[in-house]
Write an enzyme that holds these catalytic residues in place. Structure first.
Site, mmCIF file in Angstrom:
data_model
loop_
_atom_site.group_PDB
_atom_site.id
_atom_site.type_symbol
_atom_site.label_atom_id
_atom_site.label_comp_id
_atom_site.label_asym_id
_atom_site.label_seq_id
_atom_site.Cartn_x
_atom_site.Cartn_y
_atom_site.Cartn_z
ATOM 1 N N ARG A 152 10.823 -7.292 4.734
ATOM 2 C CA ARG A 152 10.852 -5.830 4.600
ATOM 3 C C ARG A 152 11.922 -5.196 5.502
ATOM 4 N NH1 ARG A 152 5.389 -2.402 5.025
ATOM 5 N NH2 ARG A 152 5.315 -3.092 7.194
ATOM 6 N N LYS A 205 0.822 -1.233 0.000
ATOM 7 C CA LYS A 205 0.000 0.000 0.000
ATOM 8 C C LYS A 205 0.845 1.269 0.000
ATOM 9 C CE LYS A 205 -2.232 -0.245 3.890
ATOM 10 N NZ LYS A 205 -1.746 -1.438 4.541
ATOM 11 N N ARG A 239 -0.959 -8.653 13.796
ATOM 12 C CA ARG A 239 -1.402 -7.579 12.896
ATOM 13 C C ARG A 239 -2.389 -8.106 11.870
ATOM 14 N NH1 ARG A 239 3.806 -5.178 10.458
ATOM 15 N NH2 ARG A 239 2.439 -3.604 9.544
ATOM 16 N N ARG A 288 11.416 -3.116 11.006
ATOM 17 C CA ARG A 288 10.466 -2.512 11.938
ATOM 18 C C ARG A 288 10.139 -3.523 13.031
ATOM 19 N NH1 ARG A 288 5.549 0.112 8.485
ATOM 20 N NH2 ARG A 288 4.436 -0.815 10.225
ATOM 21 N N ARG A 338 -8.979 2.530 9.388
ATOM 22 C CA ARG A 338 -8.658 1.130 9.643
ATOM 23 C C ARG A 338 -9.747 0.455 10.454
ATOM 24 N NH1 ARG A 338 -2.461 1.685 9.374
ATOM 25 N NH2 ARG A 338 -1.663 -0.352 9.905
HETATM 26 P P1 AMP Z 1 1.451 1.361 9.599
HETATM 27 O O1 AMP Z 1 2.815 1.771 9.195
HETATM 28 O O2 AMP Z 1 0.395 1.930 8.733
HETATM 29 O O3 AMP Z 1 1.334 -0.140 9.764
HETATM 30 O O4 AMP Z 1 1.190 1.997 11.055
HETATM 31 C C1 AMP Z 1 2.024 1.712 12.168
HETATM 32 C C2 AMP Z 1 1.178 1.657 13.431
HETATM 33 O O5 AMP Z 1 0.548 2.940 13.668
HETATM 34 C C3 AMP Z 1 0.004 0.668 13.374
HETATM 35 O O6 AMP Z 1 0.389 -0.646 13.689
HETATM 36 C C4 AMP Z 1 -0.922 1.258 14.426
HETATM 37 O O7 AMP Z 1 -0.517 0.940 15.737
HETATM 38 C C5 AMP Z 1 -0.754 2.750 14.204
HETATM 39 N N1 AMP Z 1 -1.753 3.222 13.220
HETATM 40 C C6 AMP Z 1 -1.535 3.682 11.963
HETATM 41 N N2 AMP Z 1 -2.700 4.019 11.372
HETATM 42 C C7 AMP Z 1 -3.679 3.757 12.274
HETATM 43 C C8 AMP Z 1 -5.092 3.872 12.267
HETATM 44 N N3 AMP Z 1 -5.757 4.327 11.190
HETATM 45 N N4 AMP Z 1 -5.760 3.502 13.377
HETATM 46 C C9 AMP Z 1 -5.130 3.070 14.473
HETATM 47 N N5 AMP Z 1 -3.808 2.909 14.550
HETATM 48 C C10 AMP Z 1 -3.066 3.255 13.463
#
Ligand code: AMP
Length: 206
Positions: free
Chosen positions: A120, A13, A163, A152, A86
């Site tokens: 990754r 994404k 996740r 990460r 989300r």
């Molecule tokens: P990502 O890189 O998009 O996977 O985001 C890293 C972390 O940020 C996620 O695992 C969540 O803990 C938090 N996060 C990002 N976007 C959201 C969202 N829309 N709602 C809740 N938590 C979020």
């Protein structure tokens, strides 16, 4: 045009959102990047989000995330939202303060997702992403700024499992929520082919 890009973690994404942003002059807004920046700045919200939720593969609570995005989107148009919404309450809130024209849903098989997330590596400095489809020219070094790449915390195998459960239970229902504006893209293809498919859709919708 305002776009939401949906899909399980590890489906590419962020990479696709970045390309779409450049090709169509849309601002790429990633809630993951916003939280990462807050953490880097040692902002209390970012530190709390990391320690309490995201470190363990959980979502930050809706009220916190919605407020953050609402502030961020104020008076903005022409963006691609990556990582938000989300949950259904986030999507309902978004409908109150933004008009979303199109939703792209990139899906991949579980096997491919696990493989991509495990492989990754990211550059902590310039955020460039490497992995299954794009290896760095020099081992474990960023092509752009030569910084040592890192994995990460939440890409570690024990967290990936959690996740994916969070995705299935909380995020996947958005596919039905957006059924009138969703376009499905096959994410089981290489980055180039996925982007070609997306461009076809976006060029048709213009
Ligand atoms: P990502 O890189 O998009 O996977 O985001 C890293 C972390 O940020 C996620 O695992 C969540 O803990 C938090 N996060 C990002 N976007 C959201 C969202 N829309 N709602 C809740 N938590 C979020």
């Amino acid at each position: 045009m305002n776009i939401v890009i949906l899909g399980p973690p590890g489906t590419g994404k962020g990479t696709q959102a970045e390309r779409i942003s450049k090709e169509y002059q849309l601002e790429h807004i990633s809630t993951g990047d916003i939280f990462r920046q807050l953490l880097k700045d040692k902002d209390s919200l970012g530190v709390e989000a990391y320690e309490k939720y995201w470190k363990d593969g959980n979502l930050v609570p809706d009220d916190i995330t919605i407020e953050l995005v609402k502030k961020h989107l104020k008076n903005k148009e022409n963006y691609i939202l990556d990582g938000f919404p989300r949950t259904i309450p986030q999507a309902e809130a978004l409908d109150q303060f933004a008009k979303i024209d199109l939703v792209l849903n990139i899906d991949s098989s579980d096997e491919l997702i696990k493989e991509r997330l495990t492989l990754r590596r990211v550059c902590p400095k310039c955020k460039d992403v490497y992995g299954k489809d794009k290896q760095p020219k020099e081992e474990n070094k960023c092509d752009i700024c030569q910084t040592e790449l890192i994995q990460r915390e939440d890409d570690k195998p024990e967290i990936i499992k959690d996740r994916l459960v969070v995705y299935r239970t909380q995020t996947k229902p958005l596919i039905n929520y957006y059924k009138d504006k969703i376009i499905n893209i096959n994410g089981n293809q290489n980055i180039e082919k996925v982007f070609e498919d997306i461009k076809e859709v976006l060029n048709d919708s213009n």
